[in-house]
Scaffold this active site. Structure first.
Site, PDB file in Angstrom:
ATOM      1  N   ARG A  22      -9.161  11.649  -5.117  1.00  0.00           N
ATOM      2  CA  ARG A  22      -8.754  10.973  -3.941  1.00  0.00           C
ATOM      3  C   ARG A  22      -8.756  11.508  -2.629  1.00  0.00           C
ATOM      4  NH1 ARG A  22      -8.623   8.589  -8.162  1.00  0.00           N
ATOM      5  NH2 ARG A  22      -7.119   7.120  -8.984  1.00  0.00           N
ATOM      6  N   TRP A  29       4.708   5.923 -13.163  1.00  0.00           N
ATOM      7  CA  TRP A  29       3.613   5.544 -12.580  1.00  0.00           C
ATOM      8  C   TRP A  29       3.967   5.225 -11.220  1.00  0.00           C
ATOM      9  CZ3 TRP A  29       2.727   0.910 -10.102  1.00  0.00           C
ATOM     10  CH2 TRP A  29       1.413   0.678  -9.641  1.00  0.00           C
ATOM     11  N   ASP A  61       5.378   5.801  -7.886  1.00  0.00           N
ATOM     12  CA  ASP A  61       5.646   6.838  -6.957  1.00  0.00           C
ATOM     13  C   ASP A  61       7.025   6.643  -6.447  1.00  0.00           C
ATOM     14  OD1 ASP A  61       3.504   9.006  -7.351  1.00  0.00           O
ATOM     15  OD2 ASP A  61       2.458   7.887  -5.891  1.00  0.00           O
ATOM     16  N   LYS A  74       2.755  -1.847   0.190  1.00  0.00           N
ATOM     17  CA  LYS A  74       2.548  -0.981  -1.059  1.00  0.00           C
ATOM     18  C   LYS A  74       3.579  -1.219  -2.212  1.00  0.00           C
ATOM     19  CE  LYS A  74       1.457   3.132  -0.216  1.00  0.00           C
ATOM     20  NZ  LYS A  74       0.369   4.110  -0.357  1.00  0.00           N
ATOM     21  N   GLU A  75       4.348  -0.301  -2.497  1.00  0.00           N
ATOM     22  CA  GLU A  75       5.123  -0.538  -3.977  1.00  0.00           C
ATOM     23  C   GLU A  75       6.334  -1.512  -3.943  1.00  0.00           C
ATOM     24  OE1 GLU A  75       4.119   2.473  -2.813  1.00  0.00           O
ATOM     25  OE2 GLU A  75       3.445   3.586  -4.593  1.00  0.00           O
ATOM     26  N   HIS A 114      -3.685  -1.736  -8.913  1.00  0.00           N
ATOM     27  CA  HIS A 114      -3.809  -1.004  -9.869  1.00  0.00           C
ATOM     28  C   HIS A 114      -3.227  -1.644 -10.974  1.00  0.00           C
ATOM     29  CE1 HIS A 114      -3.617   3.540 -11.436  1.00  0.00           C
ATOM     30  NE2 HIS A 114      -3.302   2.681 -12.432  1.00  0.00           N
ATOM     31  N   GLN A 172      -6.218  -0.120  -2.672  1.00  0.00           N
ATOM     32  CA  GLN A 172      -4.950   0.188  -3.309  1.00  0.00           C
ATOM     33  C   GLN A 172      -4.020  -0.871  -3.289  1.00  0.00           C
ATOM     34  OE1 GLN A 172      -1.779   2.294  -1.520  1.00  0.00           O
ATOM     35  NE2 GLN A 172      -2.233   4.026  -2.793  1.00  0.00           N
ATOM     36  N   THR A 191      -8.754   4.500  -5.236  1.00  0.00           N
ATOM     37  CA  THR A 191      -7.672   4.050  -6.045  1.00  0.00           C
ATOM     38  C   THR A 191      -7.955   3.545  -7.578  1.00  0.00           C
ATOM     39  OG1 THR A 191      -6.767   1.668  -6.472  1.00  0.00           O
ATOM     40  CG2 THR A 191      -8.423   1.882  -4.810  1.00  0.00           C
TER      41      THR A 191
HETATM   42  C1  GLC Z   1      -1.019   5.679  -5.534  1.00  0.00           C
HETATM   43  C2  GLC Z   1      -0.866   6.866  -6.365  1.00  0.00           C
HETATM   44  C3  GLC Z   1      -0.770   6.725  -7.828  1.00  0.00           C
HETATM   45  C4  GLC Z   1       0.549   5.798  -8.277  1.00  0.00           C
HETATM   46  C5  GLC Z   1       0.536   4.668  -7.209  1.00  0.00           C
HETATM   47  C6  GLC Z   1       1.638   3.906  -7.580  1.00  0.00           C
HETATM   48  O1  GLC Z   1      -1.905   4.768  -5.857  1.00  0.00           O
HETATM   49  O2  GLC Z   1      -2.463   7.546  -6.099  1.00  0.00           O
HETATM   50  O3  GLC Z   1      -0.536   7.989  -8.249  1.00  0.00           O
HETATM   51  O4  GLC Z   1       0.593   5.422  -9.468  1.00  0.00           O
HETATM   52  O5  GLC Z   1       0.327   4.909  -5.951  1.00  0.00           O
HETATM   53  O6  GLC Z   1       2.816   4.438  -6.952  1.00  0.00           O
END
Ligand code: GLC
Length: 793
Positions: free
Chosen positions: A329, A485, A487, A629-630, A637, A683, A702
């Site tokens: 990465r 998974w 973060d 992001k999250e 992913h 990503q 990613t």
């Molecule tokens: C990023 C990190 C990965 C994680 C994802 C979700 O892609 O590299 O490890 O699972 O974020 O938080």
């Protein structure tokens, strides 16, 4: 809006409009020397370590965008006009420039001032040498005098020093030029040298950056190029560059070719490489590079009714997945090399995706991960493989750029820093590797543990499964620990649905392996464990319409029908299906909820509605801006997890709809929204709760890539290697009448035609091999060819 096109014949993406909204990057190199470069030759090169062995300097996230790089300037000596072959840094009118991103090479092209020029960057196959293949042609009807200047900026090897500690970096690096070879000398290091040379006798050189650029100037208008005069500068100390000049006299129509070489070692290495890398040898290496990718791409080739899918699977998706396995990465324009090592979970997943095209690398990654497993059964979240190598390279002298090896006591972090999912991925990756290769002996190989002792690979896997069985919370669901998974989901002693589902999936794979190895006692033991996990998941995690995401340490359920924020989550619902925890009715309902709440034209959001209220019981995700992001972005992913889940449920049209929404190649005409490369999964794509909805960010590095490849090939197209058969179990849209797959498995070649006359989405009625009906495709002697016809119905 479109900025370029796919040239699938040449396996290139051609950027026709170079004024892109953001840098579009690509990778060169397939081994120890590699680099990342954008569409204007901005980027950097490294050798082995992006933290400790940076070759060229990069000023990330800067203005002007993403420079410096590996540039070639051309100067018309009659008029004094000058330009860069890669458009930037000089930046002449953009319509004269193009960029071709190929597989492990980048080519810049210009047709400015009636001079056609190109500059191709790639790395030699056998030596740590980067080649710049520069070609010119005089397209005017008069003789021209054109001076060619190369330019790169050397970096102090250790990036941290290079960026922060100038009292060291500026006085511990020197340069000189001897016999046409520029040497960058990192004086503190025993072998700290770089050379930059050419296959021609240069007419001039500059080794000092500030002399080349000139005071109060930039790479856009360097004094050396503007004046046409090199100053033959060099010094012990300072900032160093690689400028070699050649003046060419070109008759109308005449062509010229120049090679520049940037490599490891000093003057003598430079001279040797200069002798070795003739133009013929450069051509040979370029052909070998193409052959290297031919061999990989030939492992799986498809022809389907979906051109986006074909472009991805046949070229770019495999390429991106391989790049992740090769380089992990930390070399990109996002992670600019200040960190190194392997992230446990990301690496474990990457290694699962391409064992067919890169079995050796996948295997060595698996071994690295096994060595970074603790005897307790969790993996070290971020580690350097060399810490655990049986024989470590000795560094017999002290220097500030020595790569430190921390003490074992510092390396092995405790449970408080463990992520609940990290090692679970490894179980399925190892099993997948065996399914692909048939390398059952691997199971009995003895590998060390990070905190001492050793055990077989098989024993390592058991420790991982046992760890997750032990680390459960009040409700019997796996603890979330530092993170799962995700973060940003930091549940600590709270419970993570995703981890329990992942545990169940890993158990399923392990049990199949134990049975195949005839280790019945283990199979029975872990079947009992799996039954318990499944039962607990169904009892605790089902919320009537979908599965919850987890339970906070203080007992609050996350992702319920009553929640106003973070109501539906992708991870738990997709994994409920993939793991087999959900029964069919639950699976259908859960995935319908995913579709209803999370689907957008750019793919599935990770969760919705995004969090707006901080809740530290849930985690950092509630502190991330909504839609990024999250927190409610279209996190790429997990999208393929939904394709897998839909395929398991047999809904091929839905699965393909989800596939297409995320598919980069199908967004080539939406760049005004997407902004990023259409040849790379990113990503994340900004989600609906943000003003930049649809904008993609963080290309190449990613885990989306590997998962997209795996899900599309093994579940949508349904080619799944197993221990003793190659399974064919497609799940496709009802209107797909026919498609073909060429797959190399354990050395034999399977040419499979799938026919779907009845327009079903799933189900195989019969398989014929050479006209004969058969139950399954079996392993064959290497080199043999099997022609199979699969009838869906
Ligand atoms: C990023 C990190 C990965 C994680 C994802 C979700 O892609 O590299 O490890 O699972 O974020 O938080």
């Amino acid at each position: 809006m479109q900025y370029g096109h796919f040239d699938n014949e040449k396996r290139e993406y051609v950027i026709d409009r170079v004024d892109l909204p953001v840098s579009w990057t690509n990778y060169i190199g397939t081994g120890d020397m590699y680099g990342v470069f954008n569409h204007t030759a901005g980027g950097y090169l490294i050798y082995k370590s992006s933290e400790y062995h940076r070759i060229t300097r990069f000023r990330p996230n800067g203005v002007p965008m993403d420079g410096p790089g590996h540039y070639v300037y051309l100067r018309d000596d009659e008029s004094g006009d000058f330009w860069s072959v890669s458009w930037q840094p000089v930046g002449k009118p953009k319509e004269h420039f193009r960029c071709r991103h190929g597989l492990s090479y980048v080519r810049y092209e210009s047709d400015y001032s009636d001079i056609a020029a190109s500059q191709t960057l790639f790395v030699a196959m056998d030596d740590p040498v980067e080649l710049w293949d520069v070609r010119l042609r005089n397209d005017s009807d008069r003789p021209r005098t054109i001076s060619v200047f190369s330019y790169l900026e050397f970096s102090f090897h250790q990036v941290d020093m290079d960026n922060r500690n100038f009292q060291m970096s500026l006085y511990a690096a020197g340069s000189r030029c001897v016999d046409g070879v520029i040497e960058h000398d990192l004086y503190y290091e025993q072998y700290g040298y770089q050379f930059f040379t050419s296959d021609f006798d240069a007419d001039g050189f500059d080794c000092l950056r500030d002399t080349f650029i000139g005071p109060y100037r930039t790479e856009r208008n360097p004094l050396t190029v503007e004046s046409g005069q090199c100053r033959r500068s060099f010094e012990k100390g300072g900032n160093h560059c690689g400028c070699l000049k050649k003046t060419l006299h070109l008759a109308p129509g005449e062509e010229a070719r120049l090679l520049f070489l940037l490599g490891e070692g000093g003057i003598e290495a430079g001279k040797a490489m200069r002798r070795k890398y003739t133009q013929a040898r450069a051509d040979e290496d370029f052909r070998r590079l193409a052959a290297f990718w031919d061999a990989k791409l030939a492992c799986l080739h498809i022809a389907t009714p979906n051109p986006g899918l074909d472009t991805e699977i046949n070229i770019w998706n495999l390429y991106q997945s391989e790049i992740n396995v090769m380089f992990s990465r930390f070399t990109s324009f996002i992670e600019v090399g200040g960190r190194v090592g392997l992230g446990y979970r990301d690496t474990a997943q990457d290694a699962m995706m391409v064992p067919h095209s890169n079995p050796q690398k996948c295997r060595s990654r698996l071994v690295e991960l096994l060595r970074a497993l603790t005897t307790t059964g969790y993996g070290l979240h971020l580690f350097e493989p060399r810490w655990f190598e049986p024989v470590q390279e000795k560094q017999g002298f002290k220097s500030p750029t020595v790569v430190p090896v921390p003490d074992k006591s510092q390396i092995v972090h405790g449970l408080k820093d463990a992520c609940a999912d990290d090692a679970l991925w490894l179980v399925s990756s190892v099993v997948q590797y065996v399914r692909e290769t048939g390398d059952f002996d691997f199971m009995d190989e003895v590998v060390t543990y990070a905190d001492g002792g050793a055990g077989t690979v098989y024993e390592h896997l058991k420790r991982i499964l046992d760890f997750s069985a032990r680390e459960i919370g009040q409700n019997g669901i796996c603890k979330g620990l530092r993170a799962d998974w995700n973060d940003c989901l930091n549940l600590g002693g709270g419970e993570s649905a995703m981890v329990s589902f992942l545990h169940l999936w890993a158990l399923g794979n392990f049990i199949a392996l134990a049975e195949r190895l005839d280790r019945q006692e283990d199979a029975a033991k872990y079947r009992r464990m799996a039954d318990r996990v499944r039962e607990t998941c169904r009892r605790v995690l089902w919320d009537g319409k979908w599965f919850i995401r987890g339970i906070t340490a203080d007992g609050r359920r996350i992702g319920t029908q009553q929640d106003e924020e973070g109501r539906v989550h992708m991870e738990s619902n997709t994994w409920a299906v993939i793991s087999g925890a959900a029964d069919r009715a639950q699976g259908l309902a859960a995935m319908d909820s995913v579709y209803e709440y999370l689907f957008t034209p750019y793919g599935l959001m990770l969760n919705a509605p995004s969090y707006t209220k901080v809740d530290d019981g849930i985690g950092f995700v509630t502190r991330v801006y909504p839609g990024l992001k999250e927190n409610g972005a279209i996190f790429s992913h997990p999208n393929p997890w939904a394709w897998v889940a839909e395929s398991i449920l047999g809904r091929g049209s839905r699965a393909m709809e989800l596939y297409n929404a995320l598919c980069p190649a199908l967004q080539n005409d939406k760049i005004e929204i997407r902004e990023s490369e259409p040849y790379s999964y990113c990503q994340f794509v900004v989600g609906r709760d943000h003003t930049a909805f649809g904008r993609a960010r963080h290309p190449f590095m990613t885990g989306s890539s590997g998962w997209a490849y795996y899900a599309a090939t093994q579940y949508l197209l349904g080619v799944r290697p197993d221990f003793d058969v190659l399974r064919i179990d497609p799940c496709v849209p009802a209107d797909w009448k026919e498609f073909t797959i060429k797959r190399i498995w354990r050395g034999a070649r399977y040419e499979i035609t799938v026919l779907n006359p009845d327009g079903v989405e799933k189900g195989v009625r019969s398989i014929r091999v050479d006209g004969q009906e058969t139950d399954a495709l079996l392993p064959l002697p290497a080199g043999s060819v099997c022609r199979a016809e699969v009838l869906m119905g």
